[in-house]
Design a protein around this motif. Structure first.
Motif, PDB file in Angstrom:
ATOM      1  N   UNK A   1       0.806  -1.218   0.000  1.00  0.00           N
ATOM      2  CA  UNK A   1       0.000   0.000   0.000  1.00  0.00           C
ATOM      3  C   UNK A   1       0.839   1.268   0.000  1.00  0.00           C
ATOM      4  N   UNK A   2       2.084   1.190   0.496  1.00  0.00           N
ATOM      5  CA  UNK A   2       2.943   2.376   0.496  1.00  0.00           C
ATOM      6  C   UNK A   2       3.754   2.522  -0.785  1.00  0.00           C
ATOM      7  N   UNK A   3       3.487   1.670  -1.782  1.00  0.00           N
ATOM      8  CA  UNK A   3       4.155   1.766  -3.079  1.00  0.00           C
ATOM      9  C   UNK A   3       5.445   0.994  -3.186  1.00  0.00           C
ATOM     10  N   UNK A   4       5.798   0.222  -2.169  1.00  0.00           N
ATOM     11  CA  UNK A   4       7.049  -0.529  -2.168  1.00  0.00           C
ATOM     12  C   UNK A   4       6.864  -1.888  -2.833  1.00  0.00           C
ATOM     13  N   UNK A   5       7.808  -2.259  -3.688  1.00  0.00           N
ATOM     14  CA  UNK A   5       7.765  -3.579  -4.319  1.00  0.00           C
ATOM     15  C   UNK A   5       8.460  -4.579  -3.397  1.00  0.00           C
ATOM     16  N   UNK A   6       7.728  -5.606  -2.983  1.00  0.00           N
ATOM     17  CA  UNK A   6       8.258  -6.628  -2.091  1.00  0.00           C
ATOM     18  C   UNK A   6       8.525  -7.907  -2.881  1.00  0.00           C
ATOM     19  N   UNK A   7       9.803  -8.266  -2.993  1.00  0.00           N
ATOM     20  CA  UNK A   7      10.152  -9.496  -3.700  1.00  0.00           C
ATOM     21  C   UNK A   7       9.678 -10.716  -2.914  1.00  0.00           C
ATOM     22  N   UNK A   8       9.258 -11.749  -3.646  1.00  0.00           N
ATOM     23  CA  UNK A   8       8.883 -12.993  -2.999  1.00  0.00           C
ATOM     24  C   UNK A   8      10.134 -13.792  -2.660  1.00  0.00           C
TER      25      UNK A   8
END
Length: 411
Positions: free
Chosen positions: A72-79
Motif C-alpha cells: 500500500x505504500x508503493x514498495x515492491x516486495x520481492x517474494x
C-alpha cells in the motif's frame, strides 16, 4: 511455459493461459513521446462494486524479472524463494474503502513489468510461490480457472499492465474470462485516456447466452459458467479453460472449409511487412505457396487448437510469416468467417458484422462482443481488416502522471 498441479503454477510473467505476447507486445513508447525519467506513478484503486469488503493486489516482477507484490505504500516486495512447492505468500492485500468512496492511493515508485492489478470481493485471494529452478527467480502461483483452486468461488478479477522506463501500458482482457467489471483511466503526456468497464448486467447476460447455446446445440457452453455457493455467477470462462472437452465440435465446419478450399484459393494477408500468401487444400493439408510452415503443416486443428490459438497447426511460432498466417487462420476459425462472402480474403474481406454467423463458432467470443463495449475475447482477437480500429481495451502513456483502476458490481 505453464505447468499445473491442482491449480496454476507459473512464473511471474505468466498469464492464465493467454500467449505471453498478449501481455507484453505493445509495451513501448508511442511516436513522439519521450521515455519517463524515473518511476513515479500515483495509482488510485477504487471500489464501486456495492460491497464494503473489497481487496486489491498489485503483482508483477521487478526489472530483473523477480516476482513480488506492491504494498500500500508503493514498495515492491520481492517474494522469497521457498524450500517447498505451493508455499503460501504473505498477505499483500490492500483493503479498499466503502463502495463509492474516493479510493486508496498507492504511490508507486518502482517499475513493475508483466503486472496485474487484482480485485476480490467478500474474501481475500490466496497466492502461492514455488522454489526457484536452477538458481533463478521463484515462481508465483496465481489464482487459476479450475475448481481445485482455493479461490474458485471467490469473486475476483484483474487487469494487466507493465510500467517501465518506456511507458505505462495497461489493458483489460476477456481472453481468459469475464468477471467483475474493471475500468481504467490515466493522465500524462498522452493526455487523458480511459477504458470503459463491462456494462452493468453483461456478465449475467453472457452466462444466460452460454446456457441457452448449450440447450440449442448440446456443446458444453454451460460449463463455462462458474457460480458461488449462493448460485450467483462468479465468472464466465473462455472455452480454452473449459472443464469439459468440446470433442469434435468443430469437425463439420472444418470439413466444409477444407472442401471449399480444395477448389478455391484462400488468401491470407499477414499484414505489416509479412505480405500475402495464397493456399489450397490438397491431401487434407492447407498449403500456402512460398510459406515456410516450419515443419508443422496446416492440417485440420482440434477444438483445443482453435480455442487456445497456440497448439497443433495453430501453434504460436512467433513473429515470422508462418506465425502471422496462423494467427489470422485462428481468428477466422474462431469467428467462423471462412465461408461467408469475402471469406477467401483474410482478414480484409470480412467485416465484423459477418463474424459468428455460422452455427458452429466461438459462442463465448460472440457473446462477449455482443454484450461488452470493448476487449479481446480470444488470443488473436486483435486481427482485423487492415486499418480497422483496435478492439482491445488499453491505455498507453510514455510519461504517465496518474492511473486509476476501479472495480464494479458483478452479474
Amino acid at each position: 511455459m505453464v505447468s499445473r498441479r491442482s491449480f496454476m503454477v507459473a512464473g511471474a510473467a505468466a498469464t492464465l493461459g493467454a500467449p505471453a505476447w498478449l501481455l507484453t507486445r505493445p509495451q513501448r513508447a508511442t511516436a513522439g513521446e519521450s521515455p519517463a525519467a524515473a518511476a513515479s506513478l500515483p495509482i488510485t484503486l477504487r471500489n464501486t462494486s456495492g460491497s464494503g469488503t473489497v481487496y486489491a493486489y498489485i503483482s508483477g516482477a521487478d526489472e530483473s524479472g523477480w516476482p513480488g507484490f506492491v504494498t500500500a505504500d508503493g514498495t515492491f516486495r520481492r517474494l522469497p524463494s521457498p524450500s517447498s512447492v505451493l508455499t503460501p505468500v504473505a498477505d499483500h492485500s490492500i483493503p479498499l474503502g466503502p463502495s463509492g468512496s474516493s479510493g486508496v492511493r498507492v504511490p508507486l515508485h518502482q517499475y513493475v513489468i508483466s503486472g496485474r492489478v487484482w480485485f476480490s470481493v467478500g474474501a481475500k485471494l490466496q497466492f502461492f510461490v514455488n522454489p526457484a529452478n536452477g538458481g533463478g527467480a521463484p515462481g508465483m502461483v496465481q489464482p487459476a480457472l479450475t475448481a481445485s483452486d482455493p479461490n474458485w468461488r471467490t469473486h475476483w478479477t484483474f487487469c494487466e499492465f507493465t510500467y517501465n522506463s518506456a511507458n505505462l501500458y495497461a489493458n483489460i482482457s476477456y481472453v481468459d474470462m469475464v468477471a467483475l467489471p474493471v475500468a481504467m483511466s490515466s493522465t500524462g503526456q498522452a493526455g487523458p485516456q480511459s477504458v470503459p468497464p463491462l456494462p452493468a448486467g453483461a456478465l449475467g447476460r453472457i452466462a444466460e447466452g452460454l446456457r441457452a447455446q448449450h440447450a440449442a446445440d448440446g456443446a458444453p457452453w454451460d460449463r463455462l459458467v462458474a457460480t458461488d455457493d449462493a448460485g450467483r455467477v462468479v465468472r464466465v470462462m473462455a472455452p480454452a479453460h473449459s472443464p469439459a472437452g468440446f470433442g469434435d465440435y468443430w469437425q463439420p465446419y472444418l470439413d466444409e472449409v477444407w472442401r471449399r478450399y480444395e477448389t478455391t484459393g484462400l488468401t491470407v494477408n499477414g499484414q505489416g511487412s509479412v505480405g500475402k500468401y495464397t493456399g489450397r487444400v490438397s491431401g487434407g493439408v492447407l498449403t500456402f505457396a512460398g510459406l515456410n510452415d516450419n515443419g508443422v503443416p496446416f492440417t485440420k486443428p482440434s477444438a483445443v487448437d482453435i480455442f487456445g490459438c497456440a497448439s497443433g497447426p495453430l501453434y504460436n511460432s512467433g513473429g515470422d510469416a508462418r506465425g502471422a498466417v496462423a494467427a489470422r487462420l485462428a481468428a477466422a476459425l474462431n469467428r467462423s468467417s471462412l465461408l461467408v462472402p469475402g471469406g477467401d480474403n483474410q482478414p480484409d474481406g470480412v467485416p465484423a458484422d459477418r463474424y459468428y454467423e455460422h452455427a458452429i463458432t466461438n459462442h463465448y467470443a460472440r457473446l462477449v462482443h455482443e454484450h461488452a463495449t470493448i476487449g479481446y475475447a480470444f488470443p488473436y482477437d486483435d486481427v482485423g481488416p487492415t486499418g480497422a480500429p483496435a478492439v482491445d481495451g488499453h491505455l498507453q502513456d510514455g510519461a504517465p502522471t496518474s492511473w486509476t483502476i476501479e472495480v464494479g458490481a458483478g452479474a
